[in-house]
Design a protein around this motif. Structure first.
Motif, PDB file in Angstrom:
ATOM      1  N   SER A  75       0.841  -1.195   0.000  1.00 24.96           N
ATOM      2  CA  SER A  75       0.000   0.000   0.000  1.00 24.96           C
ATOM      3  C   SER A  75       0.878   1.246   0.000  1.00 24.96           C
ATOM      4  CB  SER A  75      -0.936   0.007   1.207  1.00 24.96           C
ATOM      5  OG  SER A  75      -0.193   0.065   2.401  1.00 24.96           O
ATOM      6  N   LEU A  76       0.492   2.204  -0.816  1.00 27.36           N
ATOM      7  CA  LEU A  76       1.251   3.449  -0.913  1.00 27.36           C
ATOM      8  C   LEU A  76       0.805   4.383   0.193  1.00 27.36           C
ATOM      9  CD1 LEU A  76       3.384   4.848  -2.641  1.00 27.36           C
ATOM     10  CD2 LEU A  76       1.557   5.781  -4.031  1.00 27.36           C
ATOM     11  N   LYS A  77       1.748   4.956   0.903  1.00 26.86           N
ATOM     12  CA  LYS A  77       1.482   5.868   2.015  1.00 26.86           C
ATOM     13  C   LYS A  77       1.622   7.315   1.549  1.00 26.86           C
ATOM     14  CE  LYS A  77       1.420   2.497   5.040  1.00 26.86           C
ATOM     15  NZ  LYS A  77       0.175   2.038   5.588  1.00 26.86           N
ATOM     16  N   PRO A  78       0.952   8.254   2.220  1.00 24.79           N
ATOM     17  CA  PRO A  78       1.182   9.674   1.902  1.00 24.79           C
ATOM     18  C   PRO A  78       2.658  10.011   2.125  1.00 24.79           C
ATOM     19  CG  PRO A  78      -0.722   9.419   3.331  1.00 24.79           C
ATOM     20  CD  PRO A  78      -0.051   8.079   3.259  1.00 24.79           C
ATOM     21  N   SER A  79       3.178  10.921   1.329  1.00 23.69           N
ATOM     22  CA  SER A  79       4.602  11.251   1.402  1.00 23.69           C
ATOM     23  C   SER A  79       4.801  12.758   1.291  1.00 23.69           C
ATOM     24  CB  SER A  79       5.342  10.537   0.276  1.00 23.69           C
ATOM     25  OG  SER A  79       6.716  10.782   0.333  1.00 23.69           O
ATOM     26  N   VAL A  80       5.751  13.257   2.069  1.00 17.11           N
ATOM     27  CA  VAL A  80       6.071  14.684   2.053  1.00 17.11           C
ATOM     28  C   VAL A  80       7.566  14.839   1.778  1.00 17.11           C
ATOM     29  CG1 VAL A  80       6.137  16.816   3.410  1.00 17.11           C
ATOM     30  CG2 VAL A  80       4.260  15.197   3.723  1.00 17.11           C
ATOM     31  N   LEU A  81       7.911  15.732   0.875  1.00 16.96           N
ATOM     32  CA  LEU A  81       9.303  16.062   0.597  1.00 16.96           C
ATOM     33  C   LEU A  81       9.509  17.527   0.968  1.00 16.96           C
ATOM     34  CD1 LEU A  81      12.081  15.384  -0.780  1.00 16.96           C
ATOM     35  CD2 LEU A  81      11.098  16.409  -2.835  1.00 16.96           C
ATOM     36  N   ALA A  82      10.482  17.780   1.816  1.00 17.47           N
ATOM     37  CA  ALA A  82      10.823  19.162   2.194  1.00 17.47           C
ATOM     38  C   ALA A  82      12.305  19.372   1.914  1.00 17.47           C
ATOM     39  CB  ALA A  82      10.515  19.400   3.661  1.00 17.47           C
ATOM     40  N   GLU A  83      12.616  20.382   1.132  1.00 18.67           N
ATOM     41  CA  GLU A  83      14.003  20.694   0.798  1.00 18.67           C
ATOM     42  C   GLU A  83      14.299  22.144   1.166  1.00 18.67           C
ATOM     43  OE1 GLU A  83      15.474  18.030  -2.847  1.00 18.67           O
ATOM     44  OE2 GLU A  83      14.233  19.715  -3.437  1.00 18.67           O
ATOM     45  N   ALA A  84      15.513  22.369   1.615  1.00 17.59           N
ATOM     46  CA  ALA A  84      15.945  23.731   1.910  1.00 17.59           C
ATOM     47  C   ALA A  84      16.338  24.413   0.604  1.00 17.59           C
ATOM     48  CB  ALA A  84      17.119  23.712   2.876  1.00 17.59           C
ATOM     49  N   MET A  85      15.990  25.689   0.473  1.00 17.75           N
ATOM     50  CA  MET A  85      16.352  26.481  -0.708  1.00 17.75           C
ATOM     51  C   MET A  85      17.200  27.658  -0.268  1.00 17.75           C
ATOM     52  SD  MET A  85      12.623  26.932  -2.567  1.00 17.75           S
ATOM     53  CE  MET A  85      12.573  28.546  -1.868  1.00 17.75           C
ATOM     54  N   ASN A  86      18.245  27.921  -1.028  1.00 14.00           N
ATOM     55  CA  ASN A  86      19.082  29.099  -0.789  1.00 14.00           C
ATOM     56  C   ASN A  86      18.343  30.316  -1.347  1.00 14.00           C
ATOM     57  OD1 ASN A  86      21.041  31.029  -0.600  1.00 14.00           O
ATOM     58  ND2 ASN A  86      22.480  30.038  -1.978  1.00 14.00           N
ATOM     59  N   LEU A  87      17.971  31.236  -0.482  1.00 14.75           N
ATOM     60  CA  LEU A  87      17.223  32.420  -0.916  1.00 14.75           C
ATOM     61  C   LEU A  87      18.103  33.555  -1.427  1.00 14.75           C
ATOM     62  CD1 LEU A  87      14.500  32.575   1.872  1.00 14.75           C
ATOM     63  CD2 LEU A  87      14.305  31.647  -0.441  1.00 14.75           C
TER      64      LEU A  87
END
Length: 151
Positions: A111-123
């Motif tokens: 079963s596929l689970k919800p997934s979150v990707l968070a990446e830092a960005m250089n502003l």
């Protein structure tokens, strides 16, 4: 950290010409300090990273992609549309995220689970006018993407 690491590397190589002097006051003009972090950010960080009694079994890996492999992945993701070419970092982030979601599906009975990707960005390069590379401070933001199995 980037400015510190780059300066350290230049000094270690003996490249005194390449040293970028730190810019201590520039970030303040774009991002004035806040008195406190939003509570939802604090509670999320605490629940993810600072769980009391948590048993952390972590494995780290280093993956190295050569330029030819990245170009091939970019071409596949563009799907024949040159205007849809993604950046190198977006291409690799998507590949790694896709593999993580596949691994999660494999260990959770298919079963596929919800997934979150968070990446830092250089502003720094995204401000108007752009800040210098020597600008010191927390000049980053987060890019967040969410995938839900029903979408």
């Amino acid at each position: 950290m980037k400015a510190f690491s780059a300066t350290w590397a230049c000094i270690s190589r003996g490249d005194l010409e390449g040293i970028v002097p730190p810019e201590l006051g520039e970030a303040f003009n774009f991002f004035p300090p806040k008195l406190s972090l939003p509570q939802n950010h604090v509670s999320l960080a605490e629940s993810l990273w600072f769980r009391e009694g948590a048993n952390y079994n972590m494995i780290t890996r280093r993956f190295v992609f050569d330029a030819k492999s990245i170009a091939s992945l970019q071409a596949k993701s563009a799907n024949g549309k040159p205007e849809a070419k993604t950046s190198r970092i977006v291409t690799l982030s998507c590949l790694i995220w896709k593999c993580c979601m596949s691994a999660t599906k494999a260990v959770s009975s298919g079963s596929l689970k919800p997934s979150v990707l968070a990446e830092a960005m250089n502003l720094r390069p995204r401000t108007k006018p752009p800040m210098s590379d020597g600008s010191i401070g927390n000049n980053f933001g987060h890019a967040i993407a969410v995938v839900h199995p029903t979408d």
